[in-house]
Design a protein around this motif. Structure first.
Motif: not given
Ligand SMILES: Nc1nc2c(ncn2[C@@H]2O[C@H](COP(=O)(O)OP(=O)(O)OP(=O)(O)O)[C@@H](O)[C@H]2O)c(=O)[nH]1
Ligand SMILES: [Mg+2]
Length: 360
Positions: A102-104, A236-238, A140-142
């Motif tokens: 979702s974040t991606f 790939a951070d921190g 909501t996440r996006m």
């Molecule tokens: N440090 C870090 N955290 C990340 C990154 N991308 C996502 N996160 C964190 O990882 C957690 C899960 O991210 P989501 O984007 O919800 O993951 P998802 O794959 O969509 O998860 P589902 O919807 O449950 O399948 C969240 O707390 C994000 O903030 C990143 O690039 N770096």
């Protein structure tokens, strides 16, 4: 004051009042009829083609409806939209829960709209009826992408059969393309069968992974890695950068063990941080390289044609199956035959023969 605790809750409903008793039955009938008779393809198609999002949403709702009347309308709309489908790129994104899909998509989608592209996000999550769906809450996440004028985020359709959910998504892709969307992203959770369905409807398949965990730990099946056109090691951070780089080398080595793809494309492994917006544009550039190559060598068009053939057969199979199993006569006899098998009174083959003959 005895009732204070009871009435104090906002979730409490007043008991014993049925609102339908007070409603005018004619009014209800009228509303029901209106709901069923509209919206019409004549209104929706031109609106969709103009890029009207509410019209697109209504059409997708018709596609997802189980009501035969709605499906008929949806089919007419799709037929008209097909001719106007935009030249798009369809990207499948998969990865285990929590990998950052979702974040991606939020970061990637916003980057694409900044380039002037229109981005639609659809999801396949057949488990959503059981788990209430991780993808269902994605709107909501996006948050930013959902509000973006040039983006459209559609939560996962509900359904128990993967075939049904996949068909709805495929039809929704066509509607989004008619609505002028250039990039269609299909998201799925990489733990079940759904990624095979997604792979069968996209041009490019991206697998998101985490560093430091083996495939088994990540719940990723070997077959999924084989399907990927690119693997992006996310987060790939921190403190994670070093491990991510090691994972990149490892995945690269693993990918070279697979036979060459029919597309002529050598899958790539990249690093990104969806959270920090790093390595995201590189992934788009990679997809552009892929498109250039596969359009030049003819694979892009050939693959879409193959996918269409596959979905034709799949649709027939799904329809035949559901018609068969939903026939009352069959349902009744199936129960009888299952019982007879349990009692050792028949064999599966004899029982199947009997049931199949019943249908014709
Ligand atoms: N440090 C870090 N955290 C990340 C990154 N991308 C996502 N996160 C964190 O990882 C957690 C899960 O991210 P989501 O984007 O919800 O993951 P998802 O794959 O969509 O998860 P589902 O919807 O449950 O399948 C969240 O707390 C994000 O903030 C990143 O690039 N770096
Ligand atoms: Mg998610």
């Amino acid at each position: 004051m005895k009732n204070k605790a009871k009435s104090g809750s906002a979730l409490k409903e007043t008991e014993g009042i049925s609102s339908t008793d007070n409603a005018n039955p004619n009014a209800i009938k009228h509303v029901k009829e209106r709901r069923q008779s509209e919206p019409l393809p004549d209104d929706l198609v031109p609106a969709i083609l103009k890029g009207d999002i509410p019209a697109l949403s209504r059409a997708i709702t018709l596609v997802e409806s189980a009501n035969p009347k709605h499906q008929e309308t949806a089919n007419t709309i799709i037929k008209h939209c097909l001719a106007h489908a935009n030249q798009s790129v369809r990207i499948g994104i998969t990865g285990v829960p929590g990998v950052g899909k979702s974040t991606f998509i939020e970061t990637f989608g916003n980057a694409l709209t900044t380039m002037g592209k229109k981005v639609a996000v659809l999801a396949i999550d057949p488990s959503s009826t059981v788990t209430k769906g991780s993808i269902l809450g994605d709107k909501t996440r996006m948050e930013h992408l959902a509000k973006n004028q040039n983006a459209y985020v559609r939560p996962s359709p509900s359904g128990t059969s993967l075939g049904g959910v996949a068909r709805k998504t495929r039809e929704s892709i066509i509607l989004c393309e008619a609505g002028g969307f250039d990039v269609i992203i299909i998201e799925t959770v990489g733990v079940g069968q759904s990624e095979t369905a997604v792979h069968g409807m996209v041009d490019f398949f991206l697998l998101l992974k985490l560093a430091g965990a083996g495939d088994e730990l990540q719940g990723i099946k070997r077959g999924i890695v084989e399907m990927a056109d690119a693997i992006a090691v996310n987060k790939a951070d921190g403190d994670n950068i070093k491990q991510a780089k090691l994972a990149q080398v490892e995945f690269n080595r693993a990918l070279h063990l697979y036979p060459k793809k029919a597309s002529g494309w050598q899958p790539k492994v990249t690093l990104c941080s969806a959270l920090n917006n790093e390595g995201i544009l590189e992934i788009w550039e990679l997809i552009e390289d892929y498109l250039k190559l596969t359009k030049a060598n003819g694979y892009f068009g050939a693959n879409r044609k193959e996918q269409n053939k596959f979905w034709l057969l799949q649709t027939i199979e799904d329809r035949l199956k559901s018609n068969f199993f939903n026939t009352p006569k069959i349902k009744k006899e199936l129960d009888i035959q299952l019982k007879r098998i349990e009692e050792g009174k028949t064999t599966p083959f004899v029982a199947a023969e009997l049931l199949l003959k019943l249908k014709t």
